[in-house]
Write a protein that holds these residues in place. Structure first.
Motif, PDB file in Angstrom:
ATOM      1  N   MET A   1      -7.819   4.848 -12.193  1.00  0.00           N
ATOM      2  CA  MET A   1      -6.448   4.733 -11.779  1.00  0.00           C
ATOM      3  C   MET A   1      -5.588   3.849 -12.857  1.00  0.00           C
ATOM      4  SD  MET A   1      -4.992   3.105  -8.423  1.00  0.00           S
ATOM      5  CE  MET A   1      -6.342   3.989  -7.255  1.00  0.00           C
ATOM      6  N   SER A   2      -4.366   4.301 -13.108  1.00  0.00           N
ATOM      7  CA  SER A   2      -3.500   3.618 -13.994  1.00  0.00           C
ATOM      8  C   SER A   2      -3.123   2.406 -13.386  1.00  0.00           C
ATOM      9  CB  SER A   2      -2.265   4.356 -14.827  1.00  0.00           C
ATOM     10  OG  SER A   2      -1.417   4.743 -13.500  1.00  0.00           O
ATOM     11  N   LEU A   3      -2.407   1.253 -14.252  1.00  0.00           N
ATOM     12  CA  LEU A   3      -1.773   0.307 -13.744  1.00  0.00           C
ATOM     13  C   LEU A   3      -0.583   0.697 -12.785  1.00  0.00           C
ATOM     14  CD1 LEU A   3      -2.232  -2.667 -16.395  1.00  0.00           C
ATOM     15  CD2 LEU A   3      -3.296  -2.258 -14.170  1.00  0.00           C
ATOM     16  N   GLU A   4       0.146   1.550 -13.446  1.00  0.00           N
ATOM     17  CA  GLU A   4       1.412   2.187 -13.070  1.00  0.00           C
ATOM     18  C   GLU A   4       0.992   2.790 -11.770  1.00  0.00           C
ATOM     19  OE1 GLU A   4       0.368   2.530 -16.027  1.00  0.00           O
ATOM     20  OE2 GLU A   4       1.836   1.545 -17.187  1.00  0.00           O
ATOM     21  N   ALA A   5      -0.077   3.669 -11.494  1.00  0.00           N
ATOM     22  CA  ALA A   5      -0.186   4.370 -10.263  1.00  0.00           C
ATOM     23  C   ALA A   5      -0.580   3.391  -9.191  1.00  0.00           C
ATOM     24  CB  ALA A   5      -1.457   5.126 -10.673  1.00  0.00           C
ATOM     25  N   SER A   6      -1.105   2.170  -9.663  1.00  0.00           N
ATOM     26  CA  SER A   6      -1.564   1.390  -8.459  1.00  0.00           C
ATOM     27  C   SER A   6      -0.715   0.003  -8.292  1.00  0.00           C
ATOM     28  CB  SER A   6      -3.051   0.551  -8.819  1.00  0.00           C
ATOM     29  OG  SER A   6      -2.957  -0.034 -10.158  1.00  0.00           O
ATOM     30  N   SER A   7       0.670   0.123  -8.903  1.00  0.00           N
ATOM     31  CA  SER A   7       1.548  -0.793  -8.967  1.00  0.00           C
ATOM     32  C   SER A   7       1.885  -1.567  -7.580  1.00  0.00           C
ATOM     33  CB  SER A   7       2.845  -0.483  -9.734  1.00  0.00           C
ATOM     34  OG  SER A   7       3.372   0.469  -8.910  1.00  0.00           O
ATOM     35  N   GLU A   8       1.743  -0.622  -6.627  1.00  0.00           N
ATOM     36  CA  GLU A   8       2.300  -1.297  -5.224  1.00  0.00           C
ATOM     37  C   GLU A   8       1.352  -2.320  -4.850  1.00  0.00           C
ATOM     38  OE1 GLU A   8       2.788   1.520  -2.140  1.00  0.00           O
ATOM     39  OE2 GLU A   8       4.417   2.382  -3.209  1.00  0.00           O
ATOM     40  N   GLN A   9       0.045  -2.106  -5.282  1.00  0.00           N
ATOM     41  CA  GLN A   9      -0.774  -3.536  -5.029  1.00  0.00           C
ATOM     42  C   GLN A   9      -1.648  -3.623  -6.222  1.00  0.00           C
ATOM     43  OE1 GLN A   9      -2.061  -5.232  -2.059  1.00  0.00           O
ATOM     44  NE2 GLN A   9       0.050  -4.946  -1.624  1.00  0.00           N
ATOM     45  N   PHE A  10      -1.260  -4.425  -7.320  1.00  0.00           N
ATOM     46  CA  PHE A  10      -1.699  -4.701  -8.463  1.00  0.00           C
ATOM     47  C   PHE A  10      -2.424  -6.150  -8.594  1.00  0.00           C
ATOM     48  CE2 PHE A  10      -1.251  -5.864 -13.109  1.00  0.00           C
ATOM     49  CZ  PHE A  10      -2.161  -5.766 -13.318  1.00  0.00           C
ATOM     50  N   TRP A  11      -3.692  -5.995  -8.362  1.00  0.00           N
ATOM     51  CA  TRP A  11      -4.189  -7.486  -8.311  1.00  0.00           C
ATOM     52  C   TRP A  11      -5.106  -7.791  -9.682  1.00  0.00           C
ATOM     53  CZ3 TRP A  11      -3.924 -10.864  -4.246  1.00  0.00           C
ATOM     54  CH2 TRP A  11      -3.557 -10.493  -3.092  1.00  0.00           C
ATOM     55  N   LEU A  12      -4.997  -8.976  -9.995  1.00  0.00           N
ATOM     56  CA  LEU A  12      -5.540  -9.257 -11.444  1.00  0.00           C
ATOM     57  C   LEU A  12      -6.587 -10.504 -11.208  1.00  0.00           C
ATOM     58  CD1 LEU A  12      -5.618  -9.386 -14.540  1.00  0.00           C
ATOM     59  CD2 LEU A  12      -3.979 -11.068 -14.323  1.00  0.00           C
ATOM     60  N   PHE A  13      -7.915 -10.448 -11.646  1.00  0.00           N
ATOM     61  CA  PHE A  13      -8.868 -11.450 -11.510  1.00  0.00           C
ATOM     62  C   PHE A  13      -9.046 -12.323 -12.910  1.00  0.00           C
ATOM     63  CE2 PHE A  13     -13.447 -12.781 -11.873  1.00  0.00           C
ATOM     64  CZ  PHE A  13     -13.328 -14.119 -10.913  1.00  0.00           C
ATOM     65  N   PRO A 123      -5.537 -14.816   6.224  1.00  0.00           N
ATOM     66  CA  PRO A 123      -5.633 -13.202   6.310  1.00  0.00           C
ATOM     67  C   PRO A 123      -4.153 -12.703   6.112  1.00  0.00           C
ATOM     68  CG  PRO A 123      -6.928 -14.394   8.440  1.00  0.00           C
ATOM     69  CD  PRO A 123      -6.119 -15.423   7.698  1.00  0.00           C
ATOM     70  N   ALA A 124      -3.315 -13.370   6.362  1.00  0.00           N
ATOM     71  CA  ALA A 124      -1.961 -12.880   6.296  1.00  0.00           C
ATOM     72  C   ALA A 124      -1.741 -12.713   4.770  1.00  0.00           C
ATOM     73  CB  ALA A 124      -0.763 -13.861   6.767  1.00  0.00           C
ATOM     74  N   THR A 125      -2.518 -13.226   3.859  1.00  0.00           N
ATOM     75  CA  THR A 125      -2.089 -13.446   2.642  1.00  0.00           C
ATOM     76  C   THR A 125      -2.770 -12.017   1.902  1.00  0.00           C
ATOM     77  OG1 THR A 125      -3.767 -14.931   1.771  1.00  0.00           O
ATOM     78  CG2 THR A 125      -1.473 -15.623   2.373  1.00  0.00           C
ATOM     79  N   LEU A 126      -3.971 -11.452   2.504  1.00  0.00           N
ATOM     80  CA  LEU A 126      -4.852 -10.599   2.015  1.00  0.00           C
ATOM     81  C   LEU A 126      -4.280  -9.050   2.521  1.00  0.00           C
ATOM     82  CD1 LEU A 126      -8.030 -12.005   3.244  1.00  0.00           C
ATOM     83  CD2 LEU A 126      -7.039 -12.533   0.892  1.00  0.00           C
ATOM     84  N   PRO A 127      -4.849  -8.311   1.502  1.00  0.00           N
ATOM     85  CA  PRO A 127      -4.461  -6.717   1.550  1.00  0.00           C
ATOM     86  C   PRO A 127      -5.123  -6.254   2.792  1.00  0.00           C
ATOM     87  CG  PRO A 127      -5.852  -7.046  -0.163  1.00  0.00           C
ATOM     88  CD  PRO A 127      -5.386  -8.395   0.206  1.00  0.00           C
ATOM     89  N   SER A 128      -4.953  -5.072   3.325  1.00  0.00           N
ATOM     90  CA  SER A 128      -5.678  -4.541   4.347  1.00  0.00           C
ATOM     91  C   SER A 128      -6.959  -4.253   4.156  1.00  0.00           C
ATOM     92  CB  SER A 128      -5.003  -3.085   4.757  1.00  0.00           C
ATOM     93  OG  SER A 128      -4.888  -2.154   3.618  1.00  0.00           O
ATOM     94  N   GLN A 129      -7.204  -3.925   2.718  1.00  0.00           N
ATOM     95  CA  GLN A 129      -8.748  -3.566   2.335  1.00  0.00           C
ATOM     96  C   GLN A 129      -9.389  -4.666   1.574  1.00  0.00           C
ATOM     97  OE1 GLN A 129      -9.096  -0.002   0.389  1.00  0.00           O
ATOM     98  NE2 GLN A 129     -11.361   0.098   0.632  1.00  0.00           N
ATOM     99  N   VAL A 130     -10.451  -5.441   1.921  1.00  0.00           N
ATOM    100  CA  VAL A 130     -11.194  -6.395   1.223  1.00  0.00           C
ATOM    101  C   VAL A 130     -12.708  -5.924   1.354  1.00  0.00           C
ATOM    102  CG1 VAL A 130     -11.915  -8.918   1.573  1.00  0.00           C
ATOM    103  CG2 VAL A 130      -9.570  -8.193   2.233  1.00  0.00           C
TER     104      VAL A 130
END
Length: 239
Positions: A1-13, A123-130
């Motif tokens: 998945m490209s960064l652009e394609a996942s831009s709505e939820q782009f997380w960096l570690f 939990p309010a700061t987390l995305p729906s999928q963990v």
């Protein structure tokens, strides 16, 4: 998945300098960990904490299954590699990608790994999928800046002497130690702690010999949100 394609939820570690020197344009910063890796100061730094003539050392992640086949002077490692995950504001994903490509250019490549938020995170700061799917920069053993296992005292000597465009190599080591200590009671790393203690001993010995002052603590850094790209730093090098 490209960064652009996942831009709505782009997380960096981030597991190295990104912990205390965050990327621009993030709106959430979550402490936590990844599994299946070991963090080691086994990546040479010619562009940030050293020079091509005298490379410094920064951290990379080693797949645990590979690390277990090696002879490492630090023969144990925590099951969890602690760090932070940043969510990048969607409209700035492309800009941050360009920023990271520069920051992580010296031997690091893009990977993806599940990130587990620390217990107690709101939990309010987390995305729906963990766990969260995060992008991470890793200097793999195949890259030409990977140095592999080194004698800890020899490794510290390299860090002690190295300096690059981003500053002294000791600041990087001490900065990582402090950043990990601040994350969680469980986020310590024996490899980082041992190297830091050895480095403090070297600094103390130098000071006693009156060879000039050397700082043994990093400068204070302040987190910022949704800022502009204003600098480059060694890789994380997910990290």
């Amino acid at each position: 998945m490209s960064l652009e394609a996942s831009s709505e939820q782009f997380w960096l570690f981030g597991y190295g300098s990104l912990i205390w020197k965050p990327p621009p344009h993030f709106d959430r910063r979550i402490p936590g960990f990844v599994t299946g890796y070991v963090r080691r100061f086994w990546q040479a730094s010619q562009d940030h904490r050293g020079t091509p003539e005298a490379p410094g050392r920064v951290v990379t992640l080693i797949e645990r299954s590979y690390w277990e086949q090696l002879t490492d002077h630090h023969d144990s490692a925590p099951e969890r590699v602690w760090g932070v995950a940043y969510r990048i504001i969607p409209e700035h994903v492309a800009e941050v990608k360009d920023y990271l490509d520069i920051r992580e250019i010296n031997g690091y490549t893009i990977h993806y790994t599940p990130f587990h938020p620390a217990p107690g995170v709101d939990p309010a700061t987390l995305p729906s999928q963990v766990p969260i799917r995060t992008l991470v920069y890793i200097g793999t053993p195949e890259n030409d800046q990977f140095v592999g296992p080194e004698n800890p005292q020899q490794l510290v000597d390299v860090i002690f002497r190295s300096h690059g465009p981003s500053g002294p190599n000791p600041d990087y080591l001490f900065g990582l130690e402090k950043a990990l200590d601040d994350l969680s009671p469980e986020s310590g790393d024996e490899h980082v702690t041992d190297l830091s203690n050895r480095l403090r001993e070297m600094i103390s010995a130098q000071q006693q010999e009156h060879l000039g002052p050397v700082t043994d603590s990093p400068q204070q850094h302040h987190f910022r949100r949704a800022g502009s790209v204003d600098g480059q730093e060694e890789t994380e090098k997910a990290s």
